[in-house]
Design an enzyme around this catalytic site. Structure first.
Site, PDB file in Angstrom:
ATOM      1  N   GLU B 198      -2.647   4.458   3.888  1.00  0.00           N
ATOM      2  CA  GLU B 198      -4.725   5.022   4.726  1.00  0.00           C
ATOM      3  C   GLU B 198      -4.146   5.264   5.963  1.00  0.00           C
ATOM      4  OE1 GLU B 198      -8.482   5.083   6.462  1.00  0.00           O
ATOM      5  OE2 GLU B 198      -6.863   3.780   7.223  1.00  0.00           O
ATOM      6  N   GLU B 199      -3.640   4.319   6.579  1.00  0.00           N
ATOM      7  CA  GLU B 199      -3.025   5.052   7.574  1.00  0.00           C
ATOM      8  C   GLU B 199      -1.615   5.192   8.577  1.00  0.00           C
ATOM      9  OE1 GLU B 199      -4.904   2.749   9.920  1.00  0.00           O
ATOM     10  OE2 GLU B 199      -5.718   1.593   8.536  1.00  0.00           O
ATOM     11  N   HIS B 305      -6.740  -2.156  15.221  1.00  0.00           N
ATOM     12  CA  HIS B 305      -5.439  -1.618  15.148  1.00  0.00           C
ATOM     13  C   HIS B 305      -4.216  -2.515  15.756  1.00  0.00           C
ATOM     14  CE1 HIS B 305      -5.204   2.442  13.120  1.00  0.00           C
ATOM     15  NE2 HIS B 305      -5.848   1.614  12.970  1.00  0.00           N
TER      16      HIS B 305
END
Lengths: 333, 334
Positions: B198-199, B305
């Site tokens: 995803e990132e 994050h």
């Protein structure tokens, strides 16, 4: 002595302001080999009586860098002031232990991505808040004047390198404990005083009073200094794993520096020299101007990432500092 | 839930390196549903309930966390790296990392005492930082690390009352919620996707949505909460403790209006995402095939994050409850 174990215990303990954990642990170690006395601050002193009435003081500082709480708001965010030199740029999202009525974990706020600016300047600690994660309950636990320290763990790296907070200057405290153990049950040529001072990080204050009290005939301060890394000018730093850094500076007595170098050469102990043009930024600066002046030397342990919560040192460098100082003690005239 | 979340957060799994997270999740859920792993590494878990809804429902949470990939080794034995996902440089400076789940290192740079003037107040360029694993030479480092190996910033998992501090809350909170749904929710069939990558651009969910071919999707995420000191109420986006965050629009998706309203008006512990920022797997899923009606439910996370993200257990429970409500809603929707 298992030096790694000592380092782990000393760096896990807190020593700032009125929090005496590190002092108590260091004092317990020293008491196995010396007569120990405590100061009114975090300081602790171990003595071994020698052959003659002459006193050599070996000094390191027991305090660590940190923060002091200056405000607690209704939502649980803290404003703090620094105790010692802190790299503000590396604080956002760093975890800390807040030593209130109990010790709680907090996080330095970081700017959320949608509010981030390109070219941020980090110059005021008052702009950097700590999230106590306690919301409105923070005031029940945290008060003004409480201390805050880094919360990182102790890790082993490749070879004999170790990573932890507070190696500045607990690594040197470990040197003093190791040296004391080497003279256990032996009568050194002169009186030895192992002095762990307080408040170095906020301006070499503890060493001022402890060296006044001890009033030694000569002294050697043991601290940490910059080790090499990419982008660091080789002339600004020592080298990791290349041994004790023997300080040469107007502050440091040249005869002591020369003797340390001569002994290291004679006994094949790894060493390197660190030349400073003025004061050293260590307790040697203040010890040397105590009373009518005390001849003072400086030996440093190379360290990477100074004043971060992940400082790196090498065990072999610590051993070489111990070895050189042991030879020095045996050779005091 | 908290024990499950703790285990999930403490596993290292960066984009394209989710293996250990996947192994853990498969072990947790395989007694409760049919599982398969697709070519990119997504887990597709088909959970049978008491009834089969008219619309096929897909739930998604991503397994990967932000991290670093080792790109070169210097002559002195230091590791250079690139980031996997968006990480602020200040969250990298002087952080302890773990490489391949076992080798300790520190992201290092020039110490502040050796900087001069403005340099000491500005963030260094990310590419001037390096990882120090204690290796004294290139050869020593090469014996420990290969190019392409992964590193993550390490953290404890700390409970502070209702809040948690940990790395990887984005999106292991979503994984934990999906696992709990698979174990405890039995009303309607659904397909849970634990997605990869995803990132670095919503890559796993894209192919998983193709395979699953759902009519509707619920994306479970962690999202930025800016309810911190010095940020005005109009800029907080969402707040810890105020419940599941429901998005009407972000940088990747305009969400299905009906589902958004259904969630927001559910009478449960919910809050709208009050800004058009960020994006999540919805961006890939809602454009899959001829389009998928998509709703996103997120757990508010401060300092997302970073290795010190903060989330509230109360919000995690809210997302779990609202998710059950939305499955029921979509299943019964005309």
């Amino acid at each position: 002595m298992d030096i790694k174990e000592i380092l782990k215990n000393l760096t896990a303990a807190v020593g700032i302001g009125n929090i005496r954990e590190a002092t108590d642990i260091a004092g317990e170690y020293l008491s196995r080999f010396c007569d120990v006395s405590y100061g009114s601050d975090l300081g602790v002193i171990g003595r071994i009586t020698g052959e003659r009435d002459y006193t050599l003081m070996l000094e390191a500082h027991i305090d660590q860098i940190g923060f002091i709480v200056t405000d607690v708001d209704d939502k649980g965010f803290l404003t703090v002031s620094t105790c010692g030199g802190i790299d503000l740029r590396a604080l956002p999202s760093r975890q800390v232990d807040i030593h209130g009525k109990k010790t709680v974990r907090g996080v330095f706020c970081s700017t959320p991505p949608h509010l981030s600016e390109e070219d941020v300047t980090f110059d005021k600690i008052s702009d950097m808040k700590i999230d106590s994660c306690l919301g409105e309950k923070a005031k029940d636990i945290i008060s003004l004047g409480d201390y805050v320290t880094f919360s990182s763990a102790f890790n082993e790296l490749s070879g004999d390198k170790l990573c932890s907070k507070s190696f500045d200057d607990r690594a040197a405290c470990a040197v003093l404990i190791e040296l004391a153990s080497r003279f256990e049950g032996k009568k050194p040529p002169v009186n030895l005083v192992f002095c762990l001072s307080d408040m170095e990080e906020i301006g070499l204050r503890g060493a001022k009073t402890s060296s006044f009290r001890i009033s030694p005939d000569e002294a050697i301060a043991i601290d940490v200094s910059f080790a090499d890394g990419p982008d660091i000018n080789p002339e600004d730093c020592g080298k990791m794993c290349k041994g004790a850094m023997i300080g040469i500076s107007p502050v440091a007595d040249r005869a002591i520096s020369d003797k340390l170098i001569r002994l290291a050469k004679e006994k094949n102990i790894p060493y390197q020299t660190e030349v400073m043009g003025k004061s050293t930024g260590t307790d040697a600066d203040i010890i040397s101007v105590t009373k009518s002046g005390i001849r003072t030397g400086l030996v440093s342990i190379p360290l990477r990432n100074m004043h971060s919560d992940c400082e790196i040192i090498s065990v072999s460098d610590i051993i070489s500092v111990c070895d050189i100082l042991e030879e020095y003690i045996k050779a005091v005239e | 839930m908290i024990e499950l979340l703790k285990k999930l957060c403490l596993i290292d799994g960066t984009s394209g390196g989710e293996d250990l997270v996947r192994d853990f999740i498969l072990k947790e859920i395989s007694d409760f549903c049919e599982t398969s792993v697709d070519p990119l590494g997504n887990i597709i878990a088909v959970k049978k309930g008491k009834r089969t809804p008219k619309r096929k429902i897909m739930l998604d949470a991503h397994m990967d966390e932000v991290g670093l990939i080792i790109s070169s080794i210097t002559e002195g034995g230091f590791l250079r790296f690139k980031t996997l996902g968006g990480i602020n440089t200040s969250a990298l400076m002087f952080r302890s990392v773990r490489i391949n789940g076992k080798i300790n290192g520190v992201i290092s740079g020039k110490p502040i005492h050796l900087t001069h003037g403005e340099e000491s107040k500005k963030l260094p360029k990310a590419d001037s930082l390096y990882i120090d694993i204690g290796a004294a030479s290139k050869e020593e480092a090469e014996g420990m690390v290969r190019l392409g190996d992964r590193a993550v910033c390490i953290s404890d998992f700390t409970e502070c009352g209702e809040n948690i501090i940990s790395k990887a809350l984005d999106d292991r909170v979503g994984c934990a919620i999906l696992i709990k749904l698979i174990k405890e929710y039995n009303e309607y069939d659904f397909t849970a996707v634990f997605s990869v990558q995803e990132e670095i651009g919503l890559r796993g969910a894209r192919v998983a949505a193709y395979s699953v071919n759902p009519d509707a999707a619920i994306i479970i995420e962690g999202t930025t909460a800016a309810d911190i000191s010095g940020v005005g109420d109009d800029k907080t986006v969402c707040n810890l403790g105020r419940g599941a965050v429901v998005s009407f629009m972000d940088r990747a998706t305009v969400y299905d209006r009906e589902y958004y309203l259904a969630a927001i008006n559910s009478g449960m512990s919910v809050q709208p995402k009050r800004a058009v920022t960020g994006g999540n797997n919805s961006g890939a899923v809602h454009l899959s095939r001829e389009g998928v009606r998509t709703v996103s439910l997120s757990v508010p996370c401060r300092y997302i994050h970073s290795a010190s993200s903060v989330a509230s257990l109360r919000d995690i429970t809210s997302v779990f409850e609202v998710c059950k409500y939305m499955i029921d809603y979509i299943a019964n929707d005309k």
